[in-house]
Design a protein around this motif. Structure first.
Motif, PDB file in Angstrom:
ATOM      1  N   GLY A 488       0.815  -1.208   0.000  1.00 40.29           N
ATOM      2  CA  GLY A 488       0.000   0.000   0.000  1.00 40.29           C
ATOM      3  C   GLY A 488       0.844   1.251   0.000  1.00 40.29           C
ATOM      4  O   GLY A 488       2.069   1.204  -0.001  1.00 40.29           O
ATOM      5  N   GLU A 489       0.138   2.388   0.040  1.00 43.44           N
ATOM      6  CA  GLU A 489       0.836   3.661  -0.095  1.00 43.44           C
ATOM      7  C   GLU A 489       1.198   4.296   1.245  1.00 43.44           C
ATOM      8  O   GLU A 489       2.205   4.975   1.345  1.00 43.44           O
ATOM      9  CB  GLU A 489      -0.034   4.636  -0.910  1.00 43.44           C
ATOM     10  N   ASP A 490       0.385   4.122   2.239  1.00 45.97           N
ATOM     11  CA  ASP A 490       0.676   4.764   3.523  1.00 45.97           C
ATOM     12  C   ASP A 490       0.066   3.951   4.652  1.00 45.97           C
ATOM     13  O   ASP A 490      -0.485   2.882   4.448  1.00 45.97           O
ATOM     14  CB  ASP A 490       0.166   6.211   3.561  1.00 45.97           C
ATOM     15  N   THR A 492      -2.558   4.427   6.268  1.00 38.91           N
ATOM     16  CA  THR A 492      -4.027   4.393   6.339  1.00 38.91           C
ATOM     17  C   THR A 492      -4.584   3.139   5.711  1.00 38.91           C
ATOM     18  O   THR A 492      -5.793   2.904   5.753  1.00 38.91           O
ATOM     19  CB  THR A 492      -4.618   5.641   5.651  1.00 38.91           C
ATOM     20  N   ASN A 493      -3.755   2.318   5.048  1.00 35.81           N
ATOM     21  CA  ASN A 493      -4.240   1.069   4.456  1.00 35.81           C
ATOM     22  C   ASN A 493      -4.738   0.147   5.561  1.00 35.81           C
ATOM     23  O   ASN A 493      -4.092  -0.006   6.589  1.00 35.81           O
ATOM     24  CB  ASN A 493      -3.127   0.373   3.687  1.00 35.81           C
ATOM     25  N   ASN A 494      -5.882  -0.475   5.356  1.00 38.54           N
ATOM     26  CA  ASN A 494      -6.406  -1.352   6.387  1.00 38.54           C
ATOM     27  C   ASN A 494      -7.344  -2.383   5.792  1.00 38.54           C
ATOM     28  O   ASN A 494      -7.793  -2.265   4.647  1.00 38.54           O
ATOM     29  CB  ASN A 494      -7.118  -0.550   7.477  1.00 38.54           C
ATOM     30  N   THR A 509     -11.179  -4.290   2.067  1.00 37.59           N
ATOM     31  CA  THR A 509      -9.877  -3.617   2.148  1.00 37.59           C
ATOM     32  C   THR A 509      -9.995  -2.221   1.562  1.00 37.59           C
ATOM     33  O   THR A 509     -10.903  -1.922   0.786  1.00 37.59           O
ATOM     34  CB  THR A 509      -8.798  -4.404   1.386  1.00 37.59           C
ATOM     35  N   TYR A 511      -8.067   2.179   1.710  1.00 38.25           N
ATOM     36  CA  TYR A 511      -7.111   3.090   2.303  1.00 38.25           C
ATOM     37  C   TYR A 511      -7.748   4.450   2.443  1.00 38.25           C
ATOM     38  O   TYR A 511      -8.623   4.843   1.668  1.00 38.25           O
ATOM     39  CB  TYR A 511      -5.827   3.183   1.453  1.00 38.25           C
ATOM     40  N   ASN A 512      -7.350   5.171   3.451  1.00 36.22           N
ATOM     41  CA  ASN A 512      -7.792   6.543   3.686  1.00 36.22           C
ATOM     42  C   ASN A 512      -9.316   6.656   3.665  1.00 36.22           C
ATOM     43  O   ASN A 512      -9.889   7.605   3.145  1.00 36.22           O
ATOM     44  CB  ASN A 512      -7.160   7.488   2.654  1.00 36.22           C
TER      45      ASN A 512
END
Length: 528
Positions: A488-490, A492-494, A509, A511-512
């Motif tokens: 992922g990028e940062d 905030t990925n979850n 899944t 992000y942000n």
């Protein structure tokens, strides 16, 4: 004007002669001389404290001190001629001390019609008072009692444990001195130092031991009785040490409750003839024991006999080691033995097939047959507790404890961790201490496109950012599931657990805060 001050040292006394002119100061100096000598004697050869009487009682708010005599630290006499009382009030609540202090007051005034006016006497009646404890005092006061006063001003508790009694002062070099005085709680003399006696002779009194040494709490440390028994220690704790000179024995643990009558005794021909007897500790003659700690070794000169069987230590060309000799077998080949210069064995004969344990000079130990722990336990499953080499399988066999095959268990305490160098096979479910039933674990890795990347026991159906995991075999109850995205990028990925059933779980899944497909990993744990 006459000077009544008492100096620290009085080196002169009056000398009278006929027709001498005398003034009042001459008579005052006469008194000063005798006062100095009396107080000097009482201060230097005696110690301050109560000489007689001065008992304290209390009823409600009234404290009464009986008549008596005391000496203060300056050698002054404190006299109470008649019983004196103190009355307490609510303001006196808490801890209070009842004290006696020296007081000198001019009294008995001569009236003017006799030619002059003045006091003809000094009243030396001691002053009685009560006060809260604390602070340094230098007035020479003596403590008579300690009080606890309740909120309504009455006496809740009266203690006289800390009263000091007068005694003897023994001068010593350097200005130090020893004191000998009576104890406040028992009829004993207390010497606050060592006592050196060239020869001590103590005559016994009927019904009382001639010598008794006690600790500060009244516990007996040493007692010499009239029947030649010397007892050391306090039997209320771990038992006493008793020496019997008449019967020539030492008794350890004397006075211990429930001890067998001879337990702990060491005596010369006490219980047997021509032997030194050592009797172990115990409550009867079937459980007496002796433990010997001798890390440096123990040496016996002569044979050692166990339960009437001689135990020989051999050291010759034929035998070396420990051998238990049988009743009718001098060499002990019919019973257990240990032997060998460069090795040895434990078994019933020297035939290798009858040896249970062998060892060599390199320290290697061989176990012949199965090692069974708990042999003879009632109800034990036949193979339970056995350890053997390829006795039940192609491996090293370790059989747990239990009454039946399904109940056999092994418990390992290894707080520092347990390491297996090869794979671990669990043919059954994993039981975790504290959980009510067996637990099953399914773990897996899923790629971004929804294909299974790792794991077993499940299948995956992707739908955009949603992935539906279906378990091959449902759990008995809803499992606990943990998931996390990969890459992922940062931060905030979850991965979000959307829903859980006994048969599967749906994971989203993103992000942000936005849904987006990601590769992820999960673990499901639940009852099987």
């Amino acid at each position: 004007m006459a000077n009544y001050d008492q100096p620290k040292y009085v080196t002169k006394r009056p000398r009278y002669f006929n027709n001498q002119f005398l003034s009042e100061q001459d008579f005052i100096d006469e008194q000063k001389y005798h006062i100095d000598r009396q107080r000097r004697h009482d201060r230097l050869l005696h110690v301050s404290g109560i000489c007689e009487g001065l008992e304290v009682t209390a009823k409600d708010a009234v404290v009464t001190v009986k008549a008596g005599t005391a000496v203060d630290e300056q050698g002054r006499h404190l006299l109470v001629a008649t019983p004196q009382t103190l009355t307490l009030t609510r303001e006196d609540q808490g801890k209070r001390g009842v004290y006696l202090v020296y007081r000198e007051v001019p009294s008995d005034q001569q009236v003017a019609d006799k030619g002059a006016t003045g006091d003809t006497r000094f009243d030396e009646s001691a002053h009685l008072f009560h006060e809260a404890p604390g602070g340094a005092v230098t007035d020479g006061r003596l403590l008579l009692a300690e009080l606890t006063v309740s909120a309504n001003g009455t006496v809740a508790e009266l203690k006289m444990d800390n009263r000091l009694y007068s005694g003897l002062r023994l001068s010593a070099p350097g200005g130090k001195a020893l004191t000998l005085r009576s104890s406040s709680d028992s009829p004993h003399a207390v010497l606050d130092g060592g006592l050196s006696v060239a020869q001590l002779e103590v005559k016994a009194v009927p019904g009382r031991p001639p010598l008794r040494v006690m600790d500060e709490n009244g516990g007996e440390l040493l007692v010499l009785s009239n029947d030649s028994l010397l007892t050391l220690g306090d039997g209320d704790r771990t038992g006493k040490l008793r020496l019997n000179a008449e019967k020539s024995y030492i008794e350890l643990g004397a006075g211990v409750s429930g001890k067998q009558v001879h337990a702990g005794k060491v005596g010369y021909q006490l219980l047997s003839r021509e032997m030194l007897d050592i009797v172990g500790a115990g409550t009867d003659d079937t459980n007496r024991k002796v433990n010997v700690w001798a890390e440096g070794g123990t040496t016996f000169k002569g044979p050692l006999r166990l339960s009437s069987q001689p135990l020989y230590l051999r050291d010759d060309d034929n035998y070396h080691g420990l051998r238990l000799v049988g009743v009718n077998d001098e060499f002990g080949l019919g019973g257990p033995f240990l032997f060998g210069w460069r090795g040895g064995g434990l078994g019933t004969t020297n035939n290798a097939t009858r040896l249970a344990l062998t060892w060599d000079d390199a320290g290697d130990i061989g176990l012949h047959g199965l090692l069974e722990l708990g042999a003879g336990v009632p109800g034990k499953e036949d193979s339970a507790g056995k350890i053997g080499y390829q006795r039940f399988s192609e491996g090293l066999d370790l059989v747990g404890a239990g009454k039946t095959v399904p109940e056999r268990r092994v418990k390992v305490w290894a707080e520092g961790g347990t390491t297996f160098t090869g794979p671990v096979s669990l043919p059954g479910d994993l039981k975790v201490p504290g959980l009510p039933e067996s637990v099953r674990i399914i773990r897996g890795s899923v790629s971004r496109d929804g294909t299974k990347a790792a794991g077993n026991g499940f299948s995956v159906t992707p739908d955009g950012p949603a992935y539906t995991i279906t378990f091959d075999s449902p759990f008995k109850d809803k499992p606990t599931v943990v998931a996390n995205v990969e890459g992922g990028e940062d931060m905030t990925n979850n991965a979000l657990i959307h829903s859980i059933t006994t048969g599967g779980v749906t994971i989203w899944t993103g992000y942000n805060g936005k849904y987006s497909p990601f590769a992820f990993h999960f673990i499901a744990v639940g009852p099987s």
